[in-house]
Each structure stands twice: as structure tokens, then as C-alpha cells.
Design a protein around this motif. Structure first.
Motif, PDB file in Angstrom:
ATOM      1  N   LEU A 149      44.706  39.597  22.718  1.00  0.00           N
ATOM      2  CA  LEU A 149      44.803  39.177  24.118  1.00  0.00           C
ATOM      3  C   LEU A 149      43.431  39.292  24.782  1.00  0.00           C
ATOM      4  CD1 LEU A 149      48.297  40.457  25.326  1.00  0.00           C
ATOM      5  CD2 LEU A 149      47.663  38.216  24.481  1.00  0.00           C
ATOM      6  N   ASP A 150      42.723  40.370  24.496  1.00  0.00           N
ATOM      7  CA  ASP A 150      41.334  40.490  24.936  1.00  0.00           C
ATOM      8  C   ASP A 150      40.465  39.636  24.010  1.00  0.00           C
ATOM      9  OD1 ASP A 150      38.636  41.300  24.689  1.00  0.00           O
ATOM     10  OD2 ASP A 150      39.030  43.382  25.157  1.00  0.00           O
ATOM     11  N   GLY A 151      40.479  39.971  22.744  1.00  0.00           N
ATOM     12  CA  GLY A 151      39.816  39.147  21.740  1.00  0.00           C
ATOM     13  C   GLY A 151      38.336  39.397  21.551  1.00  0.00           C
ATOM     14  N   HIS A 152      37.682  40.000  22.525  1.00  0.00           N
ATOM     15  CA  HIS A 152      36.225  40.138  22.459  1.00  0.00           C
ATOM     16  C   HIS A 152      35.768  41.563  22.183  1.00  0.00           C
ATOM     17  CE1 HIS A 152      37.112  36.457  24.611  1.00  0.00           C
ATOM     18  NE2 HIS A 152      35.890  36.031  24.348  1.00  0.00           N
ATOM     19  N   ALA A 153      36.733  42.471  21.972  1.00  0.00           N
ATOM     20  CA  ALA A 153      36.418  43.871  21.676  1.00  0.00           C
ATOM     21  C   ALA A 153      35.652  44.546  22.808  1.00  0.00           C
ATOM     22  CB  ALA A 153      35.649  43.979  20.347  1.00  0.00           C
ATOM     23  N   VAL A 154      36.089  44.295  24.045  1.00  0.00           N
ATOM     24  CA  VAL A 154      35.389  44.908  25.173  1.00  0.00           C
ATOM     25  C   VAL A 154      36.243  45.883  25.995  1.00  0.00           C
ATOM     26  CG1 VAL A 154      33.589  43.173  25.460  1.00  0.00           C
ATOM     27  CG2 VAL A 154      35.799  42.828  26.590  1.00  0.00           C
ATOM     28  N   GLN A 155      37.528  45.995  25.716  1.00  0.00           N
ATOM     29  CA  GLN A 155      38.331  46.961  26.467  1.00  0.00           C
ATOM     30  C   GLN A 155      39.498  47.415  25.592  1.00  0.00           C
ATOM     31  OE1 GLN A 155      41.783  46.126  28.329  1.00  0.00           O
ATOM     32  NE2 GLN A 155      41.905  44.770  26.565  1.00  0.00           N
ATOM     33  N   THR A 156      39.962  48.645  25.820  1.00  0.00           N
ATOM     34  CA  THR A 156      41.223  49.047  25.189  1.00  0.00           C
ATOM     35  C   THR A 156      42.308  48.966  26.258  1.00  0.00           C
ATOM     36  OG1 THR A 156      40.813  51.370  25.676  1.00  0.00           O
ATOM     37  CG2 THR A 156      40.251  50.625  23.464  1.00  0.00           C
ATOM     38  N   GLY A 157      43.455  48.492  25.827  1.00  0.00           N
ATOM     39  CA  GLY A 157      44.555  48.349  26.768  1.00  0.00           C
ATOM     40  C   GLY A 157      45.855  48.088  26.048  1.00  0.00           C
TER      41      GLY A 157
END
Ligand SMILES: *Cc1c(COP(=O)(O)O)cnc(C)c1O
Length: 423
Positions: free
Chosen positions: A206-214
Motif C-alpha cells: 500500500l505504501d510501496g516505497h519503504a518509507v513508513q511502517t503502518g
């Protein structure tokens, strides 16, 4: 709106002169004109923002978008996927209860169920998800409160027969909770197959860019919580002056309780900045997923031709044992993640991984950049050999997460690593 359009427009429609892009509301708190107005919020008499642990406009827009993508009645974002799974179950399970789970699940989820839940007095029975409906029903007890599985299991890359799990849940009058992280709602919407609650690690596609954990919990809104098994929802909550969630919130009872009770008390809320980043990622989800799938299918086919490879697990391959399940549940495409088993075991797998150049070694999957991981020595390191095999992981298994690079570059890197393995 069609799915692709929802990815861009659901959850946030700016009015005249408002920002075109979902703004980051970087504020912990919100002001009101009177104590009475604030009191109404605390009594759940009125909806509104009052503290970012409970709700935030940026996170709220993301929740609305994800609920729209999955086809649910509401969603709750959490600070990680682990928190989402934990809250999704803790919302209806308590000490003395029992859970049935597929054994093919993410390593962190396995630890949560097998160890932390046990400490809390919640028992979990792990089942072979390929067992018959009758066999699955044998795992049930009078205190069983939910059944759990993953759409596409990480890292075994097995496809769950969702209708079978939903039928078991229906017979037991319990919810079927599914982790849809690897399929994403673009390729599969489990509510359409009878799931009641969907969870995600938004850290992944859903993020896909490895910039946040959620993480996120989505409520399908169709389960009847008034069947006597779920007093947490159908009996008064003294911490809110005795409100009854099923009476006050109808088909959104479950997700409302998760927010106003669990998020209030346990507090794994996402940062607004992270919700903003997650939203950016979701805007391009369909475009990315199509490419992840195309690349992974080509890579999987390439891997099946390598003498060093014993087995490739990718249900997009006609030879995969889950191909027909994939045709039913994820007919338009699969995740970019492939599991590969090396014939010569752990050492060969490690050597191959160590010679990759473009493909990076990472404790991550579902990134736009191709990455690889050795579960037996990383994510699933705490599992015993027996537990590893039960989770579908052998010592020579490599999890390869295909990104959206030009596939020729990915294939060339894999090829040079195979060449070194033979040399
Ligand atoms: C990564 C993952 C999780 C855990 O999510 P985090 O965001 O890392 O806490 C849960 N389920 C699946 C299938 C995952 O891949």
C-alpha cells in the motif's frame, strides 16, 4: 468510482481554495469553544477530532480511502501491521478465548499468536489451510472466537481458500479475519469472498516505497456481533457511561470500538506524516501492482529453469500447486514476492544472495526496488526447525521480492549470481 480512481480521489475531496494534495495535519490536538462541545466528543455523542491518538484528519482521509478500496464500512490505521493484527483480534478476544489460525502466516504474526497470546491466556490452534472444511471444524472449541489466515501467505506464497474459511467461520458464528497485505485490494477484496475483517501491513504494497511502517484494520460491516459470543460489543462499556457498541454504532460497532477503546488504551497510532506518505503510495497502487506482477511472473519462469533451484513457489505459474486457487481469488495478478528453494540448501542460498548486486539484501518485501531475504536466518530466525517447516519454510528458501525495475536488469543480476554459484 472505479478502483484506480478511488486510489486517487477517495477520502479527500478539497473544496474551493483548499490544497489539491491531502495536507499533513501535524497537530496533536484540536480546539473547541466550550467544555460542553468537548464533553460530547468524549461521550461519543458527536464525531470530531480531539486528540491525534484517536483520530487525525490526514490519517482519517487515508482510513476512508482504504475502506473504500476494500469495500468496508470503516477502517482504523495503526502504527504498524503488527499493531493492526493485534488490535483486530484483541478487539473481540480475551483471556480464556481461543483462535484458529492457518499455520502459513507471517513470522511476526506467528510469534504474536504462539507466544504473546499464550501469555495473555488466549490459546491458538494452527491448522493446515489445505485441510478440508470438516477437518478445520475439528479445531473449534466452545470458546473459539475467530479464524485467521493470509490471502497470499508470507513467505510460503500459498493462496488461501477464502470461501472455505468463511464457511467454517459461518458454521461457528465467528468472524473470519484475513491479512490481505500481499494481494492488496487491487488484486483481491476478501469481503467479496466472505471475510468479515481485513488487516494489512501498509508498510508493504500500500505504501510501496519503504518509507513508513503502518497497519490498518478494515471492517466489512456484515458480521452479527449480537449472537451472544461477543459481549465486548453487545454489552455496556462502562468506560463510556455504559454505551453498547452494537446499539449505538450499528454495522460499524467493531471498528468504532477498536478506535475508541483499544486505540485510546493502547495507543499505537500512526504519525500524520506517515499517513501522508502512505497516501502518496496508494495513489499509484494499481500501476505498481501490475508491474510487480509482470516482473515476478517473468522472474518465476526464469527461476524454474535454473538447475540450482529445487522449487519455485509462485501461484502465477501453471505448475504451482496453488494455481487454481490463484485463478479464483487473485485472477488479475499476484504480488511481486516469489519463494525459491535452493537444491543445495542453506549455504547455496546464502552464497547466491551474497553475490547479488542490483537486488539488495533487506528485511523487507513489497518495495518498488527488488530485494531478497533468507527467512530462516532473519524474519523467522526464532522459529524451531519444526515450526519453520510448519510455516512452509525450509533452510534453503529465499524470499525474492520483485520490484518495478526493467525486468531485464533484474534477470541479468540473478543470472550472474547463478553463474557464480556454478563456478
Ligand atoms: C510485514 C507483515 C506484517 C507485519 O507488519 P509490520 O508493518 O512490519 O508490523 C503482517 N503481515 C504480513 C503479511 C506482513 O508481510
Amino acid at each position: 468510482m472505479e478502483f484506480e480512481t478511488k486510489c486517487l480521489h477517495a477520502g479527500y475531496q478539497p473544496g474551493n481554495g483548499e490544497p489539491r494534495v491531502l495536507p499533513i495535519t501535524q497537530s496533536t490536538t484540536y480546539t473547541y469553544g466550550s467544555t460542553e462541545e468537548i464533553g460530547k466528543l468524549f461521550d461519543l455523542e458527536e464525531a470530531g477530532y480531539f486528540y491525534t491518538r484517536l483520530a487525525n484528519p490526514t490519517t482519517g482521509a487515508v482510513e476512508e480511502k482504504i475502506a473504500a478500496l476494500e469495500g468496508g464500512v470503516g477502517a482504523l490505521c495503526t502504527a504498524s501491521g503488527q499493531a493492526a493484527t493485534f488490535y483486530a483480534l484483541l478487539n473481540i478476544l480475551e483471556t480464556g478465548d481461543h483462535l484458529i489460525s492457518s499455520s502459513y502466516i507471517y513470522g511476526g504474526t506467528y510469534n504474536l499468536f504462539a507466544h504473546t497470546f499464550r501469555k495473555m491466556g488466549i490459546e491458538v490452534t494452527f491448522v493446515d489451510q489445505d485441510a478440508s472444511q470438516a477437518e478445520l471444524l475439528q479445531a473449534a472449541r466452545p470458546n473459539t472466537k475467530a479464524i485467521f489466515g493470509e490471502t497470499i501467505a508470507n513467505p510460503a506464497i500459498k493462496v488461501l481458500d477464502q470461501e472455505k474459511f468463511a464457511a467454517v467461520a459461518k458454521k461457528l458464528a465467528i468472524p473470519f479475519i484475513i491479512d490481505n497485505t500481499f494481494a492488496t485490494p487491487y488484486f483481491c477484496r476478501p469481503f467479496e469472498f466472505g471475510a468479515d475483517i481485513v488487516v494489512h501491513s501498509t508498510t508493504k504494497y500500500l505504501d510501496g516505497h519503504a518509507v513508513q511502517t503502518g497497519g490498518v484494520i478494515v471492517d466489512g460491516g456484515t458480521f452479527d456481533w449480537n449472537n451472544g459470543k461477543f459481549p465486548q460489543l453487545s454489552e455496556p462499556d462502562e468506560t463510556y457511561h455504559g454505551i453498547v457498541y452494537t446499539e449505538k454504532f450499528g454495522n460499524a460497532a467493531y471498528i468504532t470500538k477498536a478506535r475508541v477503546q483499544l486505540m485510546r488504551d493502547l495507543g499505537a497510532a500512526p504519525a500524520p506524516q506517515n499517513s501522508f506518505l502512505l497516501n502518496l503510495g496508494m495513489e499509484t497502487l494499481p500501476v505498481r501492482m501490475d508491474r510487480h506482477y509482470q516482473n515476478a511472473l517473468a522472474v518465476a519462469e526464469f527461476l524454474t529453469k535454473q538447475p540450482a533451484v529445487k522449487q519455485v513457489y509462485y501461484p502465477g505459474l501453471k505448475t504451482d500447486e496453488n494455481y487454481s486457487l490463484a485463478q479464483k481469488y487473485v485472477p488479475n495478478g499476484l504480488c511481486g514476492v516469489i519463494s525459491v528453494e535452493f537444491a543445495a540448501g542453506k549455504k547455496a542460498a546464502a552464497k547466491w544472495l551474497d553475490t547479488l548486486k542490483l537486488v539488495s539484501l533487506e528485511v523487507h518485501v513489497a518495495d518498488i526496488r527488488t530485494c531478497a531475504l533468507h527467512p530462516a536466518t532473519s524474519t523467522h530466525r526464532q522459529l524451531t526447525d519444526e515450526e519453520l517447516l510448519q510455516a512452509g519454510i525450509s533452510p534453503g528458501l529465499v524470499r525474492l521480492s520483485c520490484g518495478i525495475e526493467n525486468v531485464n536488469d533484474i534477470l541479468a543480476d540473478l543470472q550472474q549470481a547463478f553463474d557464480k554459484l556454478e563456478g
